[in-house]
Design an enzyme around this catalytic site. Sequence first.
Site, PDB file in Angstrom:
ATOM      1  N   ASP A  68      36.795  74.248 -87.525  1.00  0.00           N
ATOM      2  CA  ASP A  68      37.518  74.396 -86.489  1.00  0.00           C
ATOM      3  C   ASP A  68      36.927  75.251 -85.370  1.00  0.00           C
ATOM      4  O   ASP A  68      35.986  75.915 -85.523  1.00  0.00           O
ATOM      5  CB  ASP A  68      38.820  75.200 -86.742  1.00  0.00           C
ATOM      6  CG  ASP A  68      38.454  75.997 -88.169  1.00  0.00           C
ATOM      7  OD1 ASP A  68      37.444  76.503 -88.056  1.00  0.00           O
ATOM      8  OD2 ASP A  68      39.512  76.132 -89.070  1.00  0.00           O
ATOM      9  N   ASN A 137      48.247  82.228 -95.901  1.00  0.00           N
ATOM     10  CA  ASN A 137      49.559  81.049 -95.774  1.00  0.00           C
ATOM     11  C   ASN A 137      48.994  80.007 -96.462  1.00  0.00           C
ATOM     12  O   ASN A 137      50.014  79.025 -96.341  1.00  0.00           O
ATOM     13  CB  ASN A 137      50.065  81.095 -94.518  1.00  0.00           C
ATOM     14  CG  ASN A 137      49.055  80.542 -93.346  1.00  0.00           C
ATOM     15  OD1 ASN A 137      47.965  80.361 -93.875  1.00  0.00           O
ATOM     16  ND2 ASN A 137      49.328  80.410 -92.248  1.00  0.00           N
ATOM     17  N   HIS A 139      46.527  77.823 -95.502  1.00  0.00           N
ATOM     18  CA  HIS A 139      45.975  76.903 -94.459  1.00  0.00           C
ATOM     19  C   HIS A 139      44.661  76.669 -94.901  1.00  0.00           C
ATOM     20  O   HIS A 139      43.827  77.626 -95.727  1.00  0.00           O
ATOM     21  CB  HIS A 139      46.038  77.235 -93.123  1.00  0.00           C
ATOM     22  CG  HIS A 139      45.241  78.650 -92.512  1.00  0.00           C
ATOM     23  ND1 HIS A 139      45.581  79.078 -91.826  1.00  0.00           N
ATOM     24  CD2 HIS A 139      43.813  78.857 -92.928  1.00  0.00           C
ATOM     25  CE1 HIS A 139      44.640  80.218 -91.636  1.00  0.00           C
ATOM     26  NE2 HIS A 139      43.681  79.934 -92.640  1.00  0.00           N
ATOM     27  N   GLU A 144      47.837  74.436 -90.518  1.00  0.00           N
ATOM     28  CA  GLU A 144      48.964  75.210 -90.868  1.00  0.00           C
ATOM     29  C   GLU A 144      49.905  74.780 -91.815  1.00  0.00           C
ATOM     30  O   GLU A 144      50.288  73.812 -91.420  1.00  0.00           O
ATOM     31  CB  GLU A 144      49.455  76.050 -89.708  1.00  0.00           C
ATOM     32  CG  GLU A 144      48.484  76.944 -88.866  1.00  0.00           C
ATOM     33  CD  GLU A 144      48.197  78.421 -89.360  1.00  0.00           C
ATOM     34  OE1 GLU A 144      48.000  78.416 -90.464  1.00  0.00           O
ATOM     35  OE2 GLU A 144      47.570  78.994 -88.412  1.00  0.00           O
TER      36      GLU A 144
HETATM   37  C1  F6R Z   1      37.932  78.808 -90.742  1.00  0.00           C
HETATM   38  C2  F6R Z   1      38.915  78.499 -91.675  1.00  0.00           C
HETATM   39  C3  F6R Z   1      39.910  79.126 -92.060  1.00  0.00           C
HETATM   40  C4  F6R Z   1      39.358  80.232 -93.146  1.00  0.00           C
HETATM   41  C5  F6R Z   1      40.724  81.059 -93.736  1.00  0.00           C
HETATM   42  C6  F6R Z   1      40.246  82.029 -94.437  1.00  0.00           C
HETATM   43  O1  F6R Z   1      37.085  78.292 -90.247  1.00  0.00           O
HETATM   44  O2  F6R Z   1      38.561  77.215 -91.809  1.00  0.00           O
HETATM   45  O3  F6R Z   1      40.765  78.332 -92.970  1.00  0.00           O
HETATM   46  O4  F6R Z   1      38.676  79.602 -93.913  1.00  0.00           O
HETATM   47  O5  F6R Z   1      41.409  81.479 -92.551  1.00  0.00           O
HETATM   48  O6  F6R Z   1      39.846  82.903 -93.552  1.00  0.00           O
HETATM   49  P1  F6R Z   1      39.022  84.541 -94.159  1.00  0.00           P
HETATM   50  O7  F6R Z   1      37.747  84.057 -95.008  1.00  0.00           O
HETATM   51  O8  F6R Z   1      38.594  85.093 -93.115  1.00  0.00           O
HETATM   52  O9  F6R Z   1      39.988  84.954 -95.023  1.00  0.00           O
END
Ligand code: F6R
Length: 258
Positions: A68, A137, A139, A144
Amino acid sequence: MTRVAILPSAEAAAVTVATCIADALQVDPELVIGLPTGQTPIPMYRALVELHRQGRADFGRATTFNLDEFVGLAPGDLGSYHAYMRAHLFDAINLAPERMHLFNGKRKDWRREIARFDAALSALGGLTIAVVGIGRNGHIGFNEPAPALATASHRVRLTEASRRANAAAFGGRWRRVPTHALSMGIGSILRARTVLLLATGAHKAAIVARALHGPITTRVPASLLQAHPNVLVVLDRAAAGKLPMSERRLSRGSTMKS
Ligand code: F6R
């Protein structure tokens, strides 16, 4: 099939995932790897850079696709995932720039941008390995929670929770985090031959338990991984803290079928 590996520390979990990637590169140097950003993978990238320095991870023929990017940020912007990837991985490994695929969040015509990205991904036959994190959450990527999920890459409005979770790169001010992102679709992630999910910290324990043992629902996008044939979930003890006791006992330091 989901296997769960519970490691004694976040560092050990990170090294485990990095080693899996390095091992896979040795078996298939032309690996097509999906890569996450965020806080969790930082030690994993550190370990991967170290393996590269030791000559155990050669990216010369590999290709990467980031999951992303924020809408509105140019590749040179400090808060962008481009900048993150350069800082934590790309500047330290032998991956040619034309083999790094990321969304350009600055491109006005985002539909063309996601079409370009998805065409490059399908030209290579999709991901061999998708390395993913999990949001609190549920994702994965920025897929999402929603009544239905897009299979292909798409533009997504970020939840407040996701913007807050990304505030660190924006001076701690979550309102400065862009409101939208471009994300690889859940279909592209689920079509990866192998999915490696890395989660560490007690703040991930509840969502990890829901994703692995709750109902499969688009309200918890990571729960869709339960239907994937080859998933390895790598956790530290804290992130495994809400898994059933039997699973915690059996899988500590090793892997097991979930
Ligand atoms: C970002 C992504 C998100 C993160 C998720 C966890 O490229 O794909 O799905 O993996 O938000 O983020 P952290 O590791 O910061 O808790």
